[in-house]
Design an enzyme around this catalytic site. Sequence first.
Site, PDB file in Angstrom:
ATOM      1  N   THR A   1     -56.940 -18.400  27.441  1.00  0.00           N
ATOM      2  CA  THR A   1     -58.167 -17.607  27.366  1.00  0.00           C
ATOM      3  C   THR A   1     -59.303 -18.570  27.047  1.00  0.00           C
ATOM      4  O   THR A   1     -59.084 -19.773  26.922  1.00  0.00           O
ATOM      5  CB  THR A   1     -58.077 -16.528  26.260  1.00  0.00           C
ATOM      6  OG1 THR A   1     -58.134 -17.169  24.983  1.00  0.00           O
ATOM      7  CG2 THR A   1     -56.806 -15.704  26.381  1.00  0.00           C
ATOM      8  N   CYS A   2     -60.500 -18.044  26.860  1.00  0.00           N
ATOM      9  CA  CYS A   2     -61.624 -18.931  26.547  1.00  0.00           C
ATOM     10  C   CYS A   2     -61.475 -19.578  25.174  1.00  0.00           C
ATOM     11  O   CYS A   2     -62.063 -20.622  24.930  1.00  0.00           O
ATOM     12  CB  CYS A   2     -62.946 -18.193  26.649  1.00  0.00           C
ATOM     13  SG  CYS A   2     -63.075 -16.778  25.552  1.00  0.00           S
ATOM     14  N   ASN A   3     -60.672 -19.002  24.299  1.00  0.00           N
ATOM     15  CA  ASN A   3     -60.545 -19.539  22.950  1.00  0.00           C
ATOM     16  C   ASN A   3     -59.158 -20.046  22.587  1.00  0.00           C
ATOM     17  O   ASN A   3     -58.937 -20.428  21.443  1.00  0.00           O
ATOM     18  CB  ASN A   3     -60.975 -18.483  21.921  1.00  0.00           C
ATOM     19  CG  ASN A   3     -62.466 -18.304  21.926  1.00  0.00           C
ATOM     20  OD1 ASN A   3     -63.206 -19.273  21.946  1.00  0.00           O
ATOM     21  ND2 ASN A   3     -62.911 -17.064  21.945  1.00  0.00           N
ATOM     22  N   ARG A   4     -58.234 -20.044  23.543  1.00  0.00           N
ATOM     23  CA  ARG A   4     -56.897 -20.537  23.243  1.00  0.00           C
ATOM     24  C   ARG A   4     -56.149 -20.916  24.507  1.00  0.00           C
ATOM     25  O   ARG A   4     -56.374 -20.352  25.571  1.00  0.00           O
ATOM     26  CB  ARG A   4     -56.086 -19.518  22.445  1.00  0.00           C
ATOM     27  CG  ARG A   4     -55.508 -18.369  23.231  1.00  0.00           C
ATOM     28  CD  ARG A   4     -54.691 -17.401  22.377  1.00  0.00           C
ATOM     29  NE  ARG A   4     -55.500 -16.821  21.333  1.00  0.00           N
ATOM     30  CZ  ARG A   4     -55.371 -17.106  20.022  1.00  0.00           C
ATOM     31  NH1 ARG A   4     -54.436 -17.913  19.596  1.00  0.00           N
ATOM     32  NH2 ARG A   4     -56.168 -16.547  19.143  1.00  0.00           N
TER      33      ARG A   4
ATOM     34  N   HIS B   1     -46.594 -15.167  15.481  1.00  0.00           N
ATOM     35  CA  HIS B   1     -47.888 -15.596  16.017  1.00  0.00           C
ATOM     36  C   HIS B   1     -48.256 -14.776  17.255  1.00  0.00           C
ATOM     37  O   HIS B   1     -49.393 -14.317  17.383  1.00  0.00           O
ATOM     38  CB  HIS B   1     -47.857 -17.097  16.352  1.00  0.00           C
ATOM     39  CG  HIS B   1     -49.138 -17.600  16.888  1.00  0.00           C
ATOM     40  ND1 HIS B   1     -50.212 -17.932  16.087  1.00  0.00           N
ATOM     41  CD2 HIS B   1     -49.551 -17.817  18.167  1.00  0.00           C
ATOM     42  CE1 HIS B   1     -51.219 -18.333  16.835  1.00  0.00           C
ATOM     43  NE2 HIS B   1     -50.842 -18.273  18.099  1.00  0.00           N
TER      44      HIS B   1
ATOM     45  N   SER C   1     -58.075 -13.835  16.456  1.00  0.00           N
ATOM     46  CA  SER C   1     -59.208 -13.995  17.361  1.00  0.00           C
ATOM     47  C   SER C   1     -60.462 -14.379  16.590  1.00  0.00           C
ATOM     48  O   SER C   1     -60.541 -14.163  15.377  1.00  0.00           O
ATOM     49  CB  SER C   1     -59.472 -12.682  18.111  1.00  0.00           C
ATOM     50  OG  SER C   1     -58.366 -12.364  18.918  1.00  0.00           O
TER      51      SER C   1
ATOM     52  N   GLU D   1     -60.263  -7.941  18.074  1.00  0.00           N
ATOM     53  CA  GLU D   1     -60.728  -7.846  19.455  1.00  0.00           C
ATOM     54  C   GLU D   1     -59.635  -7.240  20.336  1.00  0.00           C
ATOM     55  O   GLU D   1     -58.461  -7.586  20.213  1.00  0.00           O
ATOM     56  CB  GLU D   1     -61.147  -9.227  19.965  1.00  0.00           C
ATOM     57  CG  GLU D   1     -60.348  -9.661  21.139  1.00  0.00           C
ATOM     58  CD  GLU D   1     -60.688 -11.012  21.698  1.00  0.00           C
ATOM     59  OE1 GLU D   1     -61.184 -11.022  22.830  1.00  0.00           O
ATOM     60  OE2 GLU D   1     -60.419 -12.013  21.050  1.00  0.00           O
TER      61      GLU D   1
ATOM     62  N   GLN E   1     -55.109  -9.722  28.011  1.00  0.00           N
ATOM     63  CA  GLN E   1     -54.874 -11.095  28.462  1.00  0.00           C
ATOM     64  C   GLN E   1     -53.415 -11.501  28.240  1.00  0.00           C
ATOM     65  O   GLN E   1     -52.824 -12.175  29.088  1.00  0.00           O
ATOM     66  CB  GLN E   1     -55.830 -12.049  27.738  1.00  0.00           C
ATOM     67  CG  GLN E   1     -57.275 -11.831  28.138  1.00  0.00           C
ATOM     68  CD  GLN E   1     -58.258 -12.536  27.217  1.00  0.00           C
ATOM     69  OE1 GLN E   1     -58.045 -12.645  26.004  1.00  0.00           O
ATOM     70  NE2 GLN E   1     -59.341 -13.029  27.801  1.00  0.00           N
TER      71      GLN E   1
END
Length: 170
Positions: A49-52, A100, A110, A115, A121
């Site tokens: 994703t955009c953050n992971r 996790h 998040s 979120e 996703q």
Amino acid sequence: MEIVLVGLNHRTAPVEVRERVSFSEEQARRAAEELRARGILEETLVLSTCNRSEVYGVPPESSHECAPGLSSFLSEFHSVRHEVLSVSLYHHYDREAVRHLFQVAAGLDSMLLGEAEILGQVREAYRFAHEHGATGPVLNRLFQARWKWESGCGRRRSWARGRCLLRLPE
């Protein structure tokens, strides 16, 4: 059941590193194929994703023994020097990897706590990996248990002192 997770996220890596280690769908498919072909993992799921960016897998041997090979693979695959990437990576094994995943899918890991987009996703990453034959009995069971938990079978809320407690499956 041995499961390994190697990844990075908004807490462990600056945006520049996260951008370099993100996977397109084609890259996720290719990475899963290469990890299995090289014998690093028998089953694979890539969540990006955009953050992971995270790789969940079932190793042919001990999960602790496979993590360094998985970390090296990520460095090589994304052309990021190992010493740059290794400081941003986290490793979780077996029960902690499962915990996790449940926390990520619930939005508890998040940038914006709770979120809802991350659940979709995670579902899409599983669907994609499953359709391309990257998952097997262990990851299929894990992700199906995750959906069952989400639908309420394993989810319990307990209101005490104004807090909502969420019990993860044992």
